[in-house]
Design a protein around this motif. Structure first.
Motif, short mmCIF file in Angstrom:
data_model
loop_
_atom_site.label_atom_id
_atom_site.label_comp_id
_atom_site.label_asym_id
_atom_site.label_seq_id
_atom_site.Cartn_x
_atom_site.Cartn_y
_atom_site.Cartn_z
N SER A 1 23.07 74.22 -18.19
CA SER A 1 23.25 73.90 -16.77
C SER A 1 23.34 75.18 -15.94
O SER A 1 22.84 75.23 -14.81
CB SER A 1 24.46 73.00 -16.56
N LYS A 2 23.90 76.23 -16.52
CA LYS A 2 23.98 77.50 -15.78
C LYS A 2 22.56 78.05 -15.54
O LYS A 2 22.21 78.46 -14.43
CB LYS A 2 24.82 78.52 -16.56
N GLU A 3 21.75 78.02 -16.62
CA GLU A 3 20.38 78.53 -16.48
C GLU A 3 19.60 77.70 -15.46
O GLU A 3 18.81 78.23 -14.69
CB GLU A 3 19.67 78.49 -17.84
N ARG A 4 19.87 76.40 -15.43
CA ARG A 4 19.19 75.52 -14.49
C ARG A 4 19.52 75.92 -13.05
O ARG A 4 18.66 75.99 -12.19
CB ARG A 4 19.61 74.07 -14.74
N ARG A 5 20.82 76.25 -12.84
CA ARG A 5 21.25 76.69 -11.49
C ARG A 5 20.61 78.02 -11.13
O ARG A 5 20.12 78.22 -10.04
CB ARG A 5 22.78 76.82 -11.45
N ASP A 6 20.60 78.95 -12.14
CA ASP A 6 20.08 80.30 -11.87
C ASP A 6 18.58 80.30 -11.57
O ASP A 6 18.07 81.21 -10.93
CB ASP A 6 20.33 81.22 -13.09
N HIS A 7 17.89 79.31 -12.09
CA HIS A 7 16.43 79.30 -11.92
C HIS A 7 15.99 78.05 -11.16
O HIS A 7 15.00 77.41 -11.50
CB HIS A 7 15.73 79.40 -13.27
N CYS B 1 13.51 80.39 -32.78
CA CYS B 1 14.23 79.72 -31.70
C CYS B 1 14.27 80.62 -30.48
O CYS B 1 14.59 81.80 -30.58
CB CYS B 1 15.65 79.40 -32.16
N CYS B 2 13.94 80.02 -29.32
CA CYS B 2 13.87 80.81 -28.09
C CYS B 2 14.63 80.13 -26.97
O CYS B 2 14.68 78.91 -26.87
CB CYS B 2 12.42 80.95 -27.62
N SER B 3 15.17 80.98 -26.11
CA SER B 3 15.78 80.49 -24.88
C SER B 3 14.66 80.19 -23.89
O SER B 3 13.66 80.91 -23.85
CB SER B 3 16.70 81.58 -24.32
N PRO B 4 14.81 79.15 -23.08
CA PRO B 4 13.76 78.83 -22.12
C PRO B 4 13.95 79.58 -20.79
O PRO B 4 13.22 79.35 -19.83
CB PRO B 4 13.96 77.34 -21.90
N SER B 5 14.93 80.49 -20.77
CA SER B 5 15.26 81.14 -19.50
C SER B 5 14.43 82.41 -19.29
O SER B 5 14.35 83.25 -20.20
CB SER B 5 16.75 81.48 -19.51
N PRO B 6 13.86 82.59 -18.09
CA PRO B 6 13.08 83.81 -17.84
C PRO B 6 13.92 85.07 -18.04
O PRO B 6 13.39 86.11 -18.40
CB PRO B 6 12.67 83.67 -16.37
N SER B 7 15.23 84.97 -17.87
CA SER B 7 16.06 86.17 -18.04
C SER B 7 16.10 86.64 -19.49
O SER B 7 16.48 87.77 -19.78
CB SER B 7 17.48 85.90 -17.53
N ASN B 8 15.69 85.77 -20.42
CA ASN B 8 15.66 86.17 -21.83
C ASN B 8 14.24 86.43 -22.33
O ASN B 8 13.98 86.44 -23.54
CB ASN B 8 16.29 85.07 -22.70
#
Ligand code: ADP
Ligand code: MG
Length: 366
Positions: free
Chosen positions: A15-21, A310-317
């Protein structure tokens, strides 16, 4: 010669990543079931093609059925198997391996491990008329280049040995016979709880150690008294992220160096195995770390092997995801030679303990 099966898995955004992006910027584009494009921080695109790419909406059962099921079915017939989760901390390795909890009965969320247990017992039931089976479980953790027995914490420096007959052996490791899926889950949860106890004692986070769940499946064919032994090893690796040199000191720095050493040893083994020339094959640096020693049979040896990146879906990673995917792309080229491990009863009696000897008369290349 079978290739290592390599899959990529992107977990859902937190949910944090969703807010950030919240701007909805597109970071991964799936082209088909195998191919996707990942954008790095400089907006450059990198295309990857694996045996299968699991996007954030994929189910635990999808991953299991594609990646693990064929390997588990073969283990019941005496073929060694190895299933590895790789990626940065928080990328979904343990979720993929165990699910939210090993004792969680939510069918949808169950990870690879409880599904493997279910399949092992289902498969042996089918062959009950022709074979007698036994399944044993061991669990070890590798931390700071020491192998710890998770069923007996007093065994905190298990030695790794190699024999011509049995391949790689964890000398003196506790092996617990399990009778049914419920029993196996209880035993596994004991190992997982012991891992947490050890972590508290050593002030270490689970993401800083490698964990191996080892199933030994022994099948005695009733008619001709032959034994087949399949070793199935599931490995939840330590986080692959690069540790910033600044800030890390003392034990944290030592940990980071050791993890980097073992994961780069794994990378070096993969590079050596995939760099081609037969003469080089004699110089695979398995002995450079405990991890690569334990995985020696799995990588380029007598095992069917699958790797889940395994990968994070966040652009920051993005840069960590890129490095995970490059590791997977390299591993894709490893060739292994899995074969049925079996031996006749005469040999068993002579040796006593079960072994995984591939004898000439009954070993089949697959
Ligand atoms: P790792 O073991 O790689 O450090 P975890 O498996 O602990 O990462 O996952 C980090 C967080 O993301 C956990 O809260 C986990 O529940 C969640 N998570 C990971 N993968 C998934 C998934 N496929 N679906 C839902 N939640 C997931
Ligand atoms: Mg984890």
């Amino acid at each position: 010669m079978a290739n290592v099966i390599v899959c990529a898995r992107f977990r859902p955004l937190s949910s944090k990543e969703r807010r950030d992006h919240a701007d909805g910027s597109i970071f991964i584009r799936f082209l088909d079931a195998e191919t996707f494009v990942l954008k790095d921080e400089k907006q450059e695109e990198h295309e990857f093609s694996f045996d299968r790419a699991f996007y954030e909406g994929s189910e635990q059962s999808d991953v299991y059925e594609f990646l693990a099921l064929p390997i588990v079915r073969d283990a019941v017939n005496g073929v060694n198997g190895t299933i590895i989760t790789y990626g940065q901390t928080g990328a979904g390795k343990t979720y993929s391996m165990e699910g939210p909890s090993i004792l969680d009965c939510d069918e949808k969320k169950k990870g690879l491990l409880p599904r493997v247990v279910d399949e092992l017992f289902t498969s042996i039931k089918i062959s009950e008329d022709t074979s007698k089976y036994s399944i044993k479980l061991s669990m070890v953790e590798i931390y700071m280049e020491k192998v710890r027995d998770l069923f007996d914490l007093s065994k905190d420096n298990i030695q790794i040995k190699e024999s011509k007959v049995q391949g790689i052996i964890l000398s003196g490791v506790t092996e617990i016979s399990v009778l049914d899926p419920c029993d196996a889950s209880q035993v596994l949860s004991r190992g997982i709880a012991n891992r947490a106890v050890g972590e508290t004692q050593m002030n270490m986070a689970s993401s800083r150690s490698h964990c191996a769940y080892i199933f030994t499946v022994q099948q005695e064919l009733i008619a001709d008294k032959k034994l087949k032994i399949g070793k199935l090893v599931l490995v939840d690796l330590a986080g692959s992220e690069k540790i910033e040199k600044t800030g890390a000191e003392g034990i944290v720095l030592e940990e980071a160096k050791t993890i980097n050493k073992s994961l780069s040893a794994l990378g070096n083994v993969i590079n050596a195995l995939t760099s081609g020339t037969p003469s080089k094959a004699n110089h695979i640096p398995y002995r450079d770390s405990k991890l690569t020693r334990i995985l020696q049979d799995a990588l380029g040896g007598n095992s069917r092997t699958a790797l889940l990146c395994c990968c994070s879906p966040s652009p920051s990673n993005a840069s960590e995801s890129l490095s995970t995917l490059r590791f997977g792309a390299r591993a894709k080229h490893i060739k292994a030679s899995p074969r049925v491990s079996c031996k006749d009863d005469k040999y068993t009696k002579k040796l006593g303990a079960p072994t995984s000897l591939p004898t000439d008369d009954c070993c089949q290349r697959i």
